[in-house]
Design an enzyme around this catalytic site. Structure first.
Site, PDB file in Angstrom:
ATOM      1  N   GLY A  15      -5.553   4.423  -3.190  1.00 45.82           N
ATOM      2  CA  GLY A  15      -4.178   5.132  -3.018  1.00 45.82           C
ATOM      3  C   GLY A  15      -4.054   6.506  -3.508  1.00 45.82           C
ATOM      4  O   GLY A  15      -4.572   6.842  -4.390  1.00 45.82           O
ATOM      5  N   ARG A  76     -10.172   3.179   1.516  1.00 41.68           N
ATOM      6  CA  ARG A  76     -10.467   1.827   0.812  1.00 41.68           C
ATOM      7  C   ARG A  76     -11.935   1.725   1.654  1.00 41.68           C
ATOM      8  O   ARG A  76     -11.788   1.754   2.925  1.00 41.68           O
ATOM      9  CB  ARG A  76      -9.563   0.777   1.013  1.00 41.68           C
ATOM     10  CG  ARG A  76      -8.395   1.235   0.410  1.00 41.68           C
ATOM     11  CD  ARG A  76      -7.599  -0.077  -0.343  1.00 41.68           C
ATOM     12  NE  ARG A  76      -6.798   0.467  -1.444  1.00 41.68           N
ATOM     13  CZ  ARG A  76      -5.355   0.915  -1.501  1.00 41.68           C
ATOM     14  NH1 ARG A  76      -4.796   1.164  -0.204  1.00 41.68           N
ATOM     15  NH2 ARG A  76      -4.669   1.409  -2.466  1.00 41.68           N
ATOM     16  N   ASP A 107      -7.796   1.359 -10.662  1.00 40.31           N
ATOM     17  CA  ASP A 107      -8.708   0.518 -11.271  1.00 40.31           C
ATOM     18  C   ASP A 107      -9.578   0.112 -10.291  1.00 40.31           C
ATOM     19  O   ASP A 107     -10.819  -0.395 -10.613  1.00 40.31           O
ATOM     20  CB  ASP A 107      -7.902  -0.673 -11.899  1.00 40.31           C
ATOM     21  CG  ASP A 107      -6.951  -1.474 -11.114  1.00 40.31           C
ATOM     22  OD1 ASP A 107      -6.800  -0.963 -10.083  1.00 40.31           O
ATOM     23  OD2 ASP A 107      -6.537  -2.565 -11.653  1.00 40.31           O
ATOM     24  N   GLY A 108      -9.277  -0.111  -9.210  1.00 44.89           N
ATOM     25  CA  GLY A 108     -10.557  -0.756  -8.083  1.00 44.89           C
ATOM     26  C   GLY A 108     -11.366   0.125  -7.927  1.00 44.89           C
ATOM     27  O   GLY A 108     -12.514   0.049  -7.908  1.00 44.89           O
ATOM     28  N   THR A 130      -3.369   7.402 -10.128  1.00 43.03           N
ATOM     29  CA  THR A 130      -2.643   6.302  -9.347  1.00 43.03           C
ATOM     30  C   THR A 130      -1.103   6.356  -9.864  1.00 43.03           C
ATOM     31  O   THR A 130      -0.788   6.633 -10.972  1.00 43.03           O
ATOM     32  CB  THR A 130      -3.037   5.083  -9.746  1.00 43.03           C
ATOM     33  OG1 THR A 130      -1.790   3.886  -9.444  1.00 43.03           O
ATOM     34  CG2 THR A 130      -3.328   4.794 -11.458  1.00 43.03           C
ATOM     35  N   ASP A 132       1.008   4.145  -9.948  1.00 44.28           N
ATOM     36  CA  ASP A 132       1.528   2.787 -10.271  1.00 44.28           C
ATOM     37  C   ASP A 132       1.446   2.714 -12.134  1.00 44.28           C
ATOM     38  O   ASP A 132       1.944   1.961 -12.559  1.00 44.28           O
ATOM     39  CB  ASP A 132       0.456   1.565  -9.881  1.00 44.28           C
ATOM     40  CG  ASP A 132       0.554   1.594  -8.455  1.00 44.28           C
ATOM     41  OD1 ASP A 132       1.869   1.911  -7.851  1.00 44.28           O
ATOM     42  OD2 ASP A 132      -0.434   0.946  -7.814  1.00 44.28           O
ATOM     43  N   ASP A 134      -0.962   1.621 -13.914  1.00 48.97           N
ATOM     44  CA  ASP A 134      -1.326   0.297 -14.159  1.00 48.97           C
ATOM     45  C   ASP A 134      -2.864   0.410 -14.901  1.00 48.97           C
ATOM     46  O   ASP A 134      -3.680  -0.692 -14.631  1.00 48.97           O
ATOM     47  CB  ASP A 134      -1.165  -0.513 -13.063  1.00 48.97           C
ATOM     48  CG  ASP A 134      -2.027  -0.128 -11.756  1.00 48.97           C
ATOM     49  OD1 ASP A 134      -2.446   0.911 -11.787  1.00 48.97           O
ATOM     50  OD2 ASP A 134      -2.373  -0.839 -10.800  1.00 48.97           O
ATOM     51  N   GLY A 175       4.730   0.319  -6.987  1.00 48.30           N
ATOM     52  CA  GLY A 175       4.186   0.089  -8.271  1.00 48.30           C
ATOM     53  C   GLY A 175       3.246  -1.152  -7.890  1.00 48.30           C
ATOM     54  O   GLY A 175       2.508  -1.627  -9.037  1.00 48.30           O
ATOM     55  N   ARG A 176       2.781  -1.840  -6.772  1.00 46.29           N
ATOM     56  CA  ARG A 176       2.247  -2.901  -6.576  1.00 46.29           C
ATOM     57  C   ARG A 176       2.343  -3.999  -7.573  1.00 46.29           C
ATOM     58  O   ARG A 176       3.529  -4.252  -7.793  1.00 46.29           O
ATOM     59  CB  ARG A 176       0.502  -2.275  -6.651  1.00 46.29           C
ATOM     60  CG  ARG A 176       0.020  -1.752  -5.618  1.00 46.29           C
ATOM     61  CD  ARG A 176      -1.382  -1.526  -5.177  1.00 46.29           C
ATOM     62  NE  ARG A 176      -2.099  -0.849  -6.486  1.00 46.29           N
ATOM     63  CZ  ARG A 176      -3.504  -0.846  -6.511  1.00 46.29           C
ATOM     64  NH1 ARG A 176      -4.057  -1.319  -5.621  1.00 46.29           N
ATOM     65  NH2 ARG A 176      -3.946  -0.276  -7.561  1.00 46.29           N
ATOM     66  N   ALA A 191      20.509   2.114 -13.683  1.00 49.01           N
ATOM     67  CA  ALA A 191      20.516   0.690 -13.047  1.00 49.01           C
ATOM     68  C   ALA A 191      21.120  -0.435 -13.873  1.00 49.01           C
ATOM     69  O   ALA A 191      21.029  -0.180 -15.290  1.00 49.01           O
ATOM     70  CB  ALA A 191      19.174   0.143 -12.733  1.00 49.01           C
ATOM     71  N   ARG A 251      23.715  -4.025  -0.329  1.00 50.19           N
ATOM     72  CA  ARG A 251      22.969  -3.256   0.641  1.00 50.19           C
ATOM     73  C   ARG A 251      21.444  -3.210   0.007  1.00 50.19           C
ATOM     74  O   ARG A 251      21.274  -3.310  -1.302  1.00 50.19           O
ATOM     75  CB  ARG A 251      23.153  -1.929   1.012  1.00 50.19           C
ATOM     76  CG  ARG A 251      24.753  -1.848   1.531  1.00 50.19           C
ATOM     77  CD  ARG A 251      24.790  -2.673   3.051  1.00 50.19           C
ATOM     78  NE  ARG A 251      26.004  -3.154   3.379  1.00 50.19           N
ATOM     79  CZ  ARG A 251      26.731  -1.915   4.277  1.00 50.19           C
ATOM     80  NH1 ARG A 251      26.040  -1.051   4.862  1.00 50.19           N
ATOM     81  NH2 ARG A 251      28.032  -2.495   4.653  1.00 50.19           N
TER      82      ARG A 251
END
Ligand code: ADP
Length: 327
Positions: A15, A76, A107-108, A130, A132, A134, A175-176, A191, A251
């Site tokens: 990504g 990819r 990571d991939g 990334t 994300d 992660d 964030g997958r 929030a 909503r």
């Protein structure tokens, strides 16, 4: 003693993330400064397999530090998952004499780099790129800060309309399978609740909290949901809340791909520049097959296979803070 690198390739994979261009710029210019030849590889591992590789100079990376996306494009690559694809990729590097690789991705991409460097004699350095966040072994990943700031800006706007209409918005962020964008943007936008895949979502607790606030006329505007939440993301949570709380005007808003693009934040440009510089330094000093991270503001190196196996430590007390501050 590992042999000295002379020609290096750089690619972006998986990504895209804002700040990848700043990292490419740093790799290219640090490489050239140290007398290396630097090659750009297009579209991730696909470019290696299809021989879409070009020589880069200082000018190739002019005027890109501020740009989102990646000038090398990203993809990819199914073929790179196969031994035959990796063999082709190796031959294309070898014929140019490329003897070191910098892989900017998630990571991939690191899994691919680790496999490739195990099979062939090409040292690889990973840079965590990334949105994300992660990946273990680093406090920052390139793109995360920009993505969170984009999410915060969008959620602030949603809050204005939520407030004007006394509505509750369920906002889904990216964030997958990681909840960091949700956790950070949820805390930063005030929030009511943040739902993330790292913790089990307790719908009954969420509903009783919202009902209790409604009874005492506390304005509730926002629930932030990570796309990878095990309940199914924003649409699913929104549906449940609409069913269970029919008196509330609810909503759903899915922020989507706006979170990937845009000019990288100052922080992302800085970490990308530092990491890119140290990627080349690592190759030069014989520190191979590691990911370059930053921990406590210092450069930190962990083996690529550790970076892909472990998850970044999750700051669970943030959920408690979010709950208390929204009470
Ligand atoms: P990200 O790097 O953002 O996590 P992906 O998980 O899609 O993105 O991985 C990017 C690419 O890395 C894949 O398309 C593939 O080419 C390569 N890759 C991932 N896992 C492996 C693997 N186990 N072996 C070889 N290549 C891999």
């Amino acid at each position: 003693m590992s042999k000295k690198v002379t020609k290096i390739g750089v690619l972006t994979s998986g990504g895209d993330a804002p700040g990848m261009n700043a990292a490419i710029r740093a790799v290219v210019r640090t490489g050239i400064y140290n007398g290396l030849e630097v090659y750009g590889i297009m579209r991730g591992y696909n470019g290696m397999i299809e021989d879409d590789i070009f020589h880069m100079d200082n000018k190739s990376v002019a005027n890109i530090i501020q740009r989102g996306g990646t000038i090398l494009k990203t993809a990819r690559s199914k073929e790179f998952m196969e031994a035959a694809g990796r063999q082709k990729a190796y031959e294309n590097l070898r014929k140019r004499g490329i003897d070191g690789l910098v892989v900017i991705g998630g990571d991939g991409s690191f899994r691919g780099a680790q496999r490739f460097s195990n099979e062939f004699d090409i040292p690889c350095i990973g840079l965590p790129g990334t949105i994300d966040k992660d990946i273990a072994g680093t406090d920052y990943t390139i793109g995360f800060d920009t993505a969170v700031n984009t999410a915060v800006e969008a959620i602030d706007k949603i809050r204005d309309t939520a407030d004007a209409h006394d509505r509750l918005f369920v906002v889904e962020v990216m964030g997958r399978d990681a909840g960091y964008i949700a956790l950070h943007s949820g805390l930063a936008t005030g929030a009511e609740s943040v739902l993330i895949p790292e913790t089990r979502t307790d719908v009954e607790d969420l509903i009783s909290g919202l009902t209790e606030k409604e009874k005492r006329k506390k304005l509730v505007n926002l629930v932030v949901v990570a796309e990878g939440d095990e309940m199914g993301g924003g649409s699913e949570i929104g549906k449940i809340l609409k069913n269970r709380l029919p008196n509330m005007d609810i909503r759903i808003s899915i922020l989507g791909h706006i979170q990937r693009g845009g000019a990288p934040s100052c922080q992302d440009r800085i970490i990308a520049s530092r990491m890119g510089y140290h990627a080349v330094e690592s190759l030069l000093s014989g520190r191979h097959n590691v990911m370059v991270g930053i921990v406590d503001d210092k450069m930190h190196y962990i083996p690529l296979d550790t970076a892909v196996k472990e998850k970044q430590a999750f700051t669970s007390d943030w959920l408690k803070i979010i709950k208390i501050l929204a009470s």
